[in-house]
Motif scaffolding. Sequence first.
Motif, mmCIF file in Angstrom:
data_model
loop_
_atom_site.group_PDB
_atom_site.id
_atom_site.type_symbol
_atom_site.label_atom_id
_atom_site.label_comp_id
_atom_site.label_asym_id
_atom_site.label_seq_id
_atom_site.Cartn_x
_atom_site.Cartn_y
_atom_site.Cartn_z
ATOM 1 N N ASP A 31 0.818 -1.218 0.000
ATOM 2 C CA ASP A 31 0.000 0.000 0.000
ATOM 3 C C ASP A 31 0.852 1.268 0.000
ATOM 4 O O ASP A 31 0.332 2.373 0.203
ATOM 5 C CB ASP A 31 -0.923 0.017 1.220
ATOM 6 N N VAL A 32 2.163 1.116 -0.218
ATOM 7 C CA VAL A 32 3.077 2.258 -0.206
ATOM 8 C C VAL A 32 3.593 2.526 -1.619
ATOM 9 O O VAL A 32 4.022 1.602 -2.318
ATOM 10 C CB VAL A 32 4.279 1.990 0.740
ATOM 11 N N GLY A 33 3.540 3.782 -2.043
ATOM 12 C CA GLY A 33 4.100 4.195 -3.327
ATOM 13 C C GLY A 33 5.422 4.902 -3.098
ATOM 14 O O GLY A 33 5.446 6.045 -2.628
ATOM 15 N N MET A 34 6.537 4.217 -3.405
ATOM 16 C CA MET A 34 7.867 4.777 -3.163
ATOM 17 C C MET A 34 8.327 5.583 -4.376
ATOM 18 O O MET A 34 8.712 5.017 -5.402
ATOM 19 C CB MET A 34 8.866 3.658 -2.852
ATOM 20 N N VAL A 35 8.287 6.883 -4.263
ATOM 21 C CA VAL A 35 8.663 7.768 -5.371
ATOM 22 C C VAL A 35 10.138 7.608 -5.689
ATOM 23 O O VAL A 35 10.988 7.710 -4.809
ATOM 24 C CB VAL A 35 8.345 9.234 -5.019
ATOM 25 N N GLY A 36 10.454 7.354 -6.959
ATOM 26 C CA GLY A 36 11.845 7.228 -7.395
ATOM 27 C C GLY A 36 12.369 8.504 -8.013
ATOM 28 O O GLY A 36 13.534 8.864 -7.849
ATOM 29 N N ILE A 37 11.500 9.212 -8.753
ATOM 30 C CA ILE A 37 11.874 10.475 -9.412
ATOM 31 C C ILE A 37 10.750 11.469 -9.219
ATOM 32 O O ILE A 37 9.569 11.115 -9.290
ATOM 33 C CB ILE A 37 12.119 10.276 -10.920
ATOM 34 N N ILE A 38 11.111 12.717 -8.975
ATOM 35 C CA ILE A 38 10.133 13.801 -8.925
ATOM 36 C C ILE A 38 10.607 14.903 -9.860
ATOM 37 O O ILE A 38 11.792 15.234 -9.894
ATOM 38 C CB ILE A 38 9.946 14.328 -7.477
ATOM 39 N N LEU A 50 3.958 19.332 -11.036
ATOM 40 C CA LEU A 50 4.714 18.378 -10.238
ATOM 41 C C LEU A 50 4.376 16.975 -10.728
ATOM 42 O O LEU A 50 3.204 16.595 -10.789
ATOM 43 C CB LEU A 50 4.376 18.540 -8.753
ATOM 44 N N THR A 51 5.403 16.198 -11.091
ATOM 45 C CA THR A 51 5.213 14.842 -11.593
ATOM 46 C C THR A 51 6.082 13.878 -10.797
ATOM 47 O O THR A 51 7.249 14.171 -10.529
ATOM 48 C CB THR A 51 5.598 14.747 -13.082
ATOM 49 N N VAL A 52 5.515 12.734 -10.413
ATOM 50 C CA VAL A 52 6.291 11.717 -9.707
ATOM 51 C C VAL A 52 6.256 10.422 -10.506
ATOM 52 O O VAL A 52 5.277 10.119 -11.197
ATOM 53 C CB VAL A 52 5.755 11.462 -8.279
ATOM 54 N N ALA A 53 7.355 9.666 -10.419
ATOM 55 C CA ALA A 53 7.439 8.338 -11.031
ATOM 56 C C ALA A 53 7.628 7.317 -9.924
ATOM 57 O O ALA A 53 8.547 7.437 -9.110
ATOM 58 C CB ALA A 53 8.597 8.288 -12.027
ATOM 59 N N ILE A 54 6.769 6.309 -9.897
ATOM 60 C CA ILE A 54 6.785 5.296 -8.852
ATOM 61 C C ILE A 54 6.977 3.924 -9.486
ATOM 62 O O ILE A 54 6.158 3.505 -10.310
ATOM 63 C CB ILE A 54 5.462 5.309 -8.045
ATOM 64 N N ASN A 149 12.374 0.785 -17.167
ATOM 65 C CA ASN A 149 12.104 1.488 -15.909
ATOM 66 C C ASN A 149 12.875 2.801 -15.870
ATOM 67 O O ASN A 149 14.102 2.813 -15.753
ATOM 68 C CB ASN A 149 12.496 0.618 -14.708
ATOM 69 N N ILE A 150 12.164 3.918 -15.989
ATOM 70 C CA ILE A 150 12.789 5.241 -16.036
ATOM 71 C C ILE A 150 13.497 5.566 -14.729
ATOM 72 O O ILE A 150 14.505 6.281 -14.716
ATOM 73 C CB ILE A 150 11.729 6.332 -16.353
ATOM 74 N N ASN A 151 13.032 5.009 -13.609
ATOM 75 C CA ASN A 151 13.649 5.280 -12.308
ATOM 76 C C ASN A 151 15.100 4.808 -12.280
ATOM 77 O O ASN A 151 16.005 5.539 -11.870
ATOM 78 C CB ASN A 151 12.853 4.595 -11.199
ATOM 79 N N PHE A 152 15.340 3.580 -12.716
ATOM 80 C CA PHE A 152 16.692 3.036 -12.717
ATOM 81 C C PHE A 152 17.528 3.648 -13.846
ATOM 82 O O PHE A 152 18.727 3.862 -13.689
ATOM 83 C CB PHE A 152 16.648 1.512 -12.852
ATOM 84 N N TYR A 153 16.890 3.914 -14.980
ATOM 85 C CA TYR A 153 17.589 4.472 -16.142
ATOM 86 C C TYR A 153 18.231 5.814 -15.804
ATOM 87 O O TYR A 153 19.439 6.023 -16.017
ATOM 88 C CB TYR A 153 16.595 4.606 -17.291
ATOM 89 N N LEU A 154 17.442 6.735 -15.271
ATOM 90 C CA LEU A 154 17.962 8.071 -14.963
ATOM 91 C C LEU A 154 18.970 8.035 -13.823
ATOM 92 O O LEU A 154 19.983 8.734 -13.850
ATOM 93 C CB LEU A 154 16.813 9.018 -14.617
#
Length: 370
Positions: A31-38, A50-54, A149-154
């Motif tokens: 139930d937790v959304g861990m934001v990787g990029i903001i 404001l945009t977040v990627a989870i 996965n954009i989180n790991f890519y960036l």
Amino acid sequence: MSRKLLYVTLCIQLFVLAACTEKEIKVPLEDVGMVGIIAFDYIDKDSMKLTVAIPQYSPEAQRSTQTFSVTTELVSNGIVEIEKLSDKKIVFNQLRVVLFNEEFARQGNIRKVLQHLYRNAEVGNKVLIAIVKEKGEEMLKYNYPDKPNINFYLNDLLQPSINTAFNPNTNIHDFMYTISNPVFDPTIPFIDKNSDKIEIKGIAVFKGNQMIELITPNEALIIQAIQGKKNLAPLDINMEQGHGKEKLLIDLVENDVHIESNKNMHSPKLTIALTIKGTLSEYKGARENDLFTIESLADLEKDVNKELEQDIKKFLDKLNEWQVDPSGLSEYFRMYHRGKWTTEKKREIISKVAIDVQVKTSIISTGTLK
């Protein structure tokens, strides 16, 4: 005795009840959304996107990344609005990258946002920062075929690398330190989307809170060399020193810098002596078949010295014209200054300092020559 016993019993019951009310309510991991990029995109002076990627770890998820965007005036309000859109509790313990689009950076709004994140106990000091040419929202929502996965890519793209001239990277702690230090001006990697890839196009230089110009990766390498940083990226040199157009790549093995000032605040002057040792890993030019003797390499070293002295001097003169000091050269005058050193004093010194650059290059071996 009975009254005392009753009193003790009541105290124990109250303590237990208080402990129960203060007990932390744990949220299940699913139930937790861990934001990787903001990402923050400029709209106008009063609002931002404001945009977040989870990252999505569930095997049932159709996409590896979930993104949410809202328009807001305050970061905190934006997070609240995103939680309304998401079915999970938004947390920042796994935040890795913060993006700002170029217009946001040029408007001077980055510091306020980063101060908010810097004070957030969930956000680590080593969260990376980058400037995006167009919109951070579009960069996060774009589908990269070979990078699911954009989180790991960036995060991987912005990590320190021997092939990236901005190494070491810029994180929240770096930025807050330099922007609050009257000796330095901040620099941040500048990225852009190229087809289905994201590339590091250069380094954004700040004057106070505002981004003012872009410099090339080679110019960023000069800043690091002047700062005495080790493990620098390969030195890419294009020169014309009497032998036509020549192109060479030197893998730096060792570099050392010695800087002296004349301590004169009214007529400031700096002498920068840079010593470079490296391997000539690649060469293209008229001397290709001659670089096999000590004499021929010595001549090449002299020409490299001239070229680097010209390039470094030209670059530092450009920084002086902008009145910015990402290398911290004003420190060599601040240490001799009596009284409080201010950002205005730094601008004054940098705008009129005369710089003499001396480079000594030693090619200790050669690689592929073509």
